[in-house]
Design a protein around this motif. Structure first.
Motif, PDB file in Angstrom:
ATOM      1  N   LYS A 423      56.229  41.482  73.300  1.00  0.00           N
ATOM      2  CA  LYS A 423      57.791  41.792  73.267  1.00  0.00           C
ATOM      3  C   LYS A 423      58.235  41.410  71.677  1.00  0.00           C
ATOM      4  O   LYS A 423      58.979  42.150  71.250  1.00  0.00           O
ATOM      5  CB  LYS A 423      58.410  40.472  73.922  1.00  0.00           C
ATOM      6  N   ILE A 424      57.572  40.518  71.082  1.00  0.00           N
ATOM      7  CA  ILE A 424      58.046  40.163  69.683  1.00  0.00           C
ATOM      8  C   ILE A 424      57.483  41.187  68.796  1.00  0.00           C
ATOM      9  O   ILE A 424      57.981  41.515  67.741  1.00  0.00           O
ATOM     10  CB  ILE A 424      58.063  38.668  69.372  1.00  0.00           C
ATOM     11  N   PHE A 425      55.844  41.192  68.568  1.00  0.00           N
ATOM     12  CA  PHE A 425      55.257  41.826  67.442  1.00  0.00           C
ATOM     13  C   PHE A 425      54.739  43.244  67.980  1.00  0.00           C
ATOM     14  O   PHE A 425      54.347  43.842  66.859  1.00  0.00           O
ATOM     15  CB  PHE A 425      54.207  40.821  66.985  1.00  0.00           C
ATOM     16  N   GLY A 426      54.779  43.660  69.071  1.00  0.00           N
ATOM     17  CA  GLY A 426      54.456  44.801  69.336  1.00  0.00           C
ATOM     18  C   GLY A 426      53.311  45.187  70.021  1.00  0.00           C
ATOM     19  O   GLY A 426      52.427  44.239  70.144  1.00  0.00           O
ATOM     20  N   GLU A 427      53.127  46.300  70.777  1.00  0.00           N
ATOM     21  CA  GLU A 427      51.842  46.581  71.541  1.00  0.00           C
ATOM     22  C   GLU A 427      50.620  46.528  70.625  1.00  0.00           C
ATOM     23  O   GLU A 427      49.395  46.087  71.121  1.00  0.00           O
ATOM     24  CB  GLU A 427      51.818  48.067  71.886  1.00  0.00           C
ATOM     25  N   ASP A 428      50.457  47.060  69.493  1.00  0.00           N
ATOM     26  CA  ASP A 428      49.212  47.258  68.571  1.00  0.00           C
ATOM     27  C   ASP A 428      48.810  45.661  68.061  1.00  0.00           C
ATOM     28  O   ASP A 428      47.930  45.274  68.380  1.00  0.00           O
ATOM     29  CB  ASP A 428      49.511  47.882  67.381  1.00  0.00           C
ATOM     30  N   PHE A 429      49.842  44.641  67.884  1.00  0.00           N
ATOM     31  CA  PHE A 429      49.446  43.537  67.671  1.00  0.00           C
ATOM     32  C   PHE A 429      49.036  42.799  68.926  1.00  0.00           C
ATOM     33  O   PHE A 429      47.857  42.255  68.741  1.00  0.00           O
ATOM     34  CB  PHE A 429      50.703  42.622  67.214  1.00  0.00           C
ATOM     35  N   TYR A 430      49.584  42.857  69.982  1.00  0.00           N
ATOM     36  CA  TYR A 430      48.924  42.649  71.107  1.00  0.00           C
ATOM     37  C   TYR A 430      47.575  43.038  71.451  1.00  0.00           C
ATOM     38  O   TYR A 430      46.828  42.244  71.801  1.00  0.00           O
ATOM     39  CB  TYR A 430      49.948  42.840  72.342  1.00  0.00           C
ATOM     40  N   LYS A 431      47.376  44.200  71.341  1.00  0.00           N
ATOM     41  CA  LYS A 431      46.048  44.865  71.739  1.00  0.00           C
ATOM     42  C   LYS A 431      44.983  44.358  70.676  1.00  0.00           C
ATOM     43  O   LYS A 431      43.812  43.946  71.120  1.00  0.00           O
ATOM     44  CB  LYS A 431      45.987  46.220  71.879  1.00  0.00           C
ATOM     45  N   VAL A 432      45.381  44.204  69.444  1.00  0.00           N
ATOM     46  CA  VAL A 432      44.393  43.814  68.381  1.00  0.00           C
ATOM     47  C   VAL A 432      43.981  42.362  68.733  1.00  0.00           C
ATOM     48  O   VAL A 432      42.811  41.779  68.522  1.00  0.00           O
ATOM     49  CB  VAL A 432      44.835  43.784  67.053  1.00  0.00           C
ATOM     50  N   THR A 433      44.987  41.633  69.043  1.00  0.00           N
ATOM     51  CA  THR A 433      44.834  39.852  69.275  1.00  0.00           C
ATOM     52  C   THR A 433      43.771  39.978  70.421  1.00  0.00           C
ATOM     53  O   THR A 433      42.695  39.064  70.570  1.00  0.00           O
ATOM     54  CB  THR A 433      45.948  39.296  69.710  1.00  0.00           C
TER      55      THR A 433
END
Length: 711
Positions: A423-433
């Motif tokens: 929600k805060i940092f976006g889809e790409d950040f979520y997937k990379v994490t």
């Protein structure tokens, strides 16, 4: 002999049955018959002759031979049962085998702990008052968990001395404090027990720091870490997540020392006792929580409010940096709350501890602990704070009932954490994490062995200290299980289910069977029986929860940026890429992408040598990074490839600067694989700096001949 097929799981059925046997006996035979046909007298199991009686009785009942012999048989059983000493009954062990407490018979509802914090002698002197309620009709003894406590006195509600004994059913788990109740207590449903005691100087929950080990270097510091089963080294407790209670903790320290404890502070004042000035604090928590969430920090502390419901705490010298790092903390709380149910704990406080803290963070309500490793100065590790905040719902509000079900805490928490991150940092950040931590999970599985029971979400480790089983597996495999469920039922339904799940189980401790049963009921209520069965047929609970190795369904977290990071790493392995382009691309990566880049190098160590590793560092300056998430990974590459050699100066400095186990254990393993004597020499230098959990993990690595390749 153990009659494993018959099992009465519900404690109330068990109590009801005992009452029938003891009070009504033969005149209530037909009540007995119904219970016997549908269950199992679990407290008979240890006795082969009783099992034979029950088997015989079942045969009589099933054949409807209700004759005089059957009456004599029932009478024999009643006589046998009422004459038994119930110490041999193992009911509580079926809930949590890492606790000696007889929680099926009696539970703690509230405790009040008075502590003198003695920095000179590095001990706590305590008076523990436990308010207890019986669950069984007859209880003669209370069993508490302790570890190396000096017990001076035990007494009851009116000051009457109580007999007690300490034994060691399993020294790996500490000791059992067995307290014999007075006649009045034995006949009462509710009663109190008082224990006067002192901790050991090496209590596993306590870390005592000298002033020079702190930022201000003026005052000593104490912090605790009670998860998993270390609370018993700090106070006598029913030290199991299956028991939740409210509590009050009062502390006395030197006047200059500030103390914070799990809960809301109600007093913080100086008082004079016999001419000696001391600082008195009182904290209380009114929402029942489990013992491992009891936490204390005592030293030179300052705090600053950064939002309506959020505060940060640290040593005064670090407060500006900490407040700046977590300026978004209120936003994190708002997003997590909108995804779940209202946050009910009060003010969320995040305390940054000295660097020897062994974990990234610990979710103690109203006093979350975190390592300074998550304060690099660029807000690149705030996802750790999001994770600990997410525990306010999963772990703290709804809790695993034992350590076998640890994924119910961590898998659900990671799932919510990643929702907030997205929600805060976006889809790409979520997937990379998610991709980065998936690799860490894979390395952990390799360390155990892919077919090892520890790679399942429900490991069996009876009698083993649960810390020995710590890994990323319950976090990431649990997260991927929930992500798979979401892919089947949809995100909107998943969030609605989680909200209902939180409302259903809040303030309780549950097992995986409870979750599976509730999930099935939820689906049936929402979709109807036929669609619910179809959905459940798609989700193989047994393989996901009990299967070993990688998740049965692979999650896809790849992104364009992830592929770029892996391709760059592979180019360095295969060739010598253009230095300027490679440096520009690497510089554009987030911390997690850099972690993925280095993790790919770790996964291909056999293709690296000293020259290749040196070229990578010359081009990218990886060894100059400031974030520990990058440094600990890079040190593994540089040591194992031969680029960093004895005396391992960079690794030595890193190992002496941080005590977070995720960072230091793999680096010690890398040095130990190349130069065991140097690894032991470095450890000897910093041993007193580390928390006992970290010491145990490091010494296990230094003794092992296995090659641990990652965290």
């Amino acid at each position: 002999m153990r009659c494993e097929g018959w099992r009465i799981r519900d404690r109330f059925l068990r109590q009801f049955l005992r009452c029938i046997v003891r009070i009504f006996g033969i005149w209530n035979f037909f009540r007995l018959k119904r219970v016997y046909m549908h269950g199992d007298l679990e407290f008979f199991y240890k006795n082969s002759d009783v099992c034979m009686y029950i088997l015989t009785m079942r045969n009589y009942i099933n054949s409807k031979l209700l004759n005089f012999n059957l009456i004599i048989l029932v009478l024999s059983i009643v006589t046998f049962v009422t004459s038994r000493n119930y110490e041999s009954w193992e009911g509580s062990q079926n809930i949590d085998r890492d606790s000696f407490a007889n929680v099926d018979e009696v539970i703690t509802t509230h405790f009040e702990l008075k502590l003198e914090i003695d920095f000179d002698h590095r001990v706590l002197r305590g008076l523990q008052q436990l308010q207890m309620t019986k669950l069984a009709p007859r209880v003669d003894q209370v069993y508490l968990d302790i570890r190396d406590l000096k017990v001076y006195e035990v007494y009851g509600d009116h000051g009457e001395p109580l007999n007690y004994a300490i034994d060691n059913p399993n020294p790996m788990l500490g000791q059992r404090l067995a307290i014999s109740l007075s006649r009045e207590q034995a006949s009462s449903k509710d009663f109190a027990i008082y224990v006067q005691y002192e901790t050991a100087t090496n209590a596993s929950a306590l870390s005592w720091l000298a002033p020079q080990q702190t930022s201000g270097k003026t005052l000593p510091y104490l912090f605790t870490q009670c998860q998993t089963i270390h609370a018993r080294s700090m106070a006598p407790l029913q030290d199991t997540p299956s028991v939740k209670s409210t509590f009050v903790v009062e502390t006395l320290t030197e006047p200059a020392i500030q103390t914070r404890v799990t809960g809301n502070m109600t007093h913080n004042q100086l008082q004079n006792s016999s001419g000696v000035e001391l600082r008195f604090t009182r904290h209380q928590i009114d929402i029942p929580i489990q013992s491992y969430l009891l936490a204390i920090a005592s030293g030179n502390l300052a705090e600053r409010k950064i939002g309506d419901r959020t505060t940060v705490i640290s040593e005064p010298e670090d407060l500006d940096k900490v407040a700046n790092e977590f300026v978004q903390l209120e936003q994190f709380l708002d997003v997590a709350e909108n995804l779940t149910i209202p946050y009910e704990w009060g003010e969320y406080k995040l305390l940054i501890l000295p660097p020897s803290f062994p974990l990234g963070g610990m979710e103690n309500p109203l006093l979350t602990f975190a390592s300074p490793a998550i304060v690099p100065g660029d807000r690149s590790s705030v996802d750790v704070a999001i994770h600990e905040l997410a525990h306010s719902w999963f772990g703290n509000l709804v809790t695993n009932n034992n350590w076998t079900n640890f994924w119910l805490n961590e898998g659900f928490t990671v799932f919510l954490e990643r929702k907030v991150v997205k929600k805060i940092f976006g889809e790409d950040f979520y997937k990379v994490t998610a991709k980065l931590e998936n690799q860490t999970m894979y390395f952990d599985m390799l360390d155990f062995g892919l077919d090892n029971d520890m790679t399942s979400l429900s490991p069996s480790y009876d009698g083993i200290h649960p810390d020995e089983c710590f890994s990323d597996i319950p976090y990431e495999k649990g997260f991927q299980f929930l992500t798979f469920i979401e892919s089947v039922i949809g995100e909107e339904t998943m969030l609605d289910m989680l909200r209902a799940y939180l409302r259903e189980f809040q303030k309780t401790s549950i097992g995986v069977d409870d979750f599976e049963s509730y999930f099935s009921s939820y689906l049936e209520q929402r979709f109807g029986s036929d669609d619910a069965r179809r959905i459940l047929d798609t989700i193989d609970f047994n393989t996901w929860v009990h299967g070993t190795g990688l998740p049965p369904v692979a999650a896809d977290f790849e992104t364009k940026e992830y592929n770029e990071a892996i391709e760059l790493a592979q180019n360095f392995i295969d060739t010598t890429p253009d230095a300027e382009k490679a440096a520009a691309l690497y510089k554009s990566f987030s911390v997690n992408l850099k972690g993925l880049f280095i993790s790919h190098l770790i996964d291909n160590l056999e293709s690296l040598n000293q020259q290749k590793t040196q070229y990578i560092d010359d081009v990218l300056s990886v060894s100059s990074e400031i974030n520990g998430e990058i440094i600990y990974r890079w040190l593994q590459v540089s040591i194992r490839s031969g680029q960093l050699q004895a005396p391992f100066t960079l690794a030595d400095e890193f190992l002496g600067s941080i005590g977070r186990m995720k960072f230091v254990v793999p680096v010690y393993a890398a040095i130990n694989a190349i130069n065991p004597s140097k690894a032991r020499e470095i450890y000897a230098k910093y041993e007193d700096f580390y928390h006992s959990m970290a010491r145990d993990a490091i010494t296990a690595v230094l003794k092992s001949e296995d090659v641990l390749i990652s965290s």
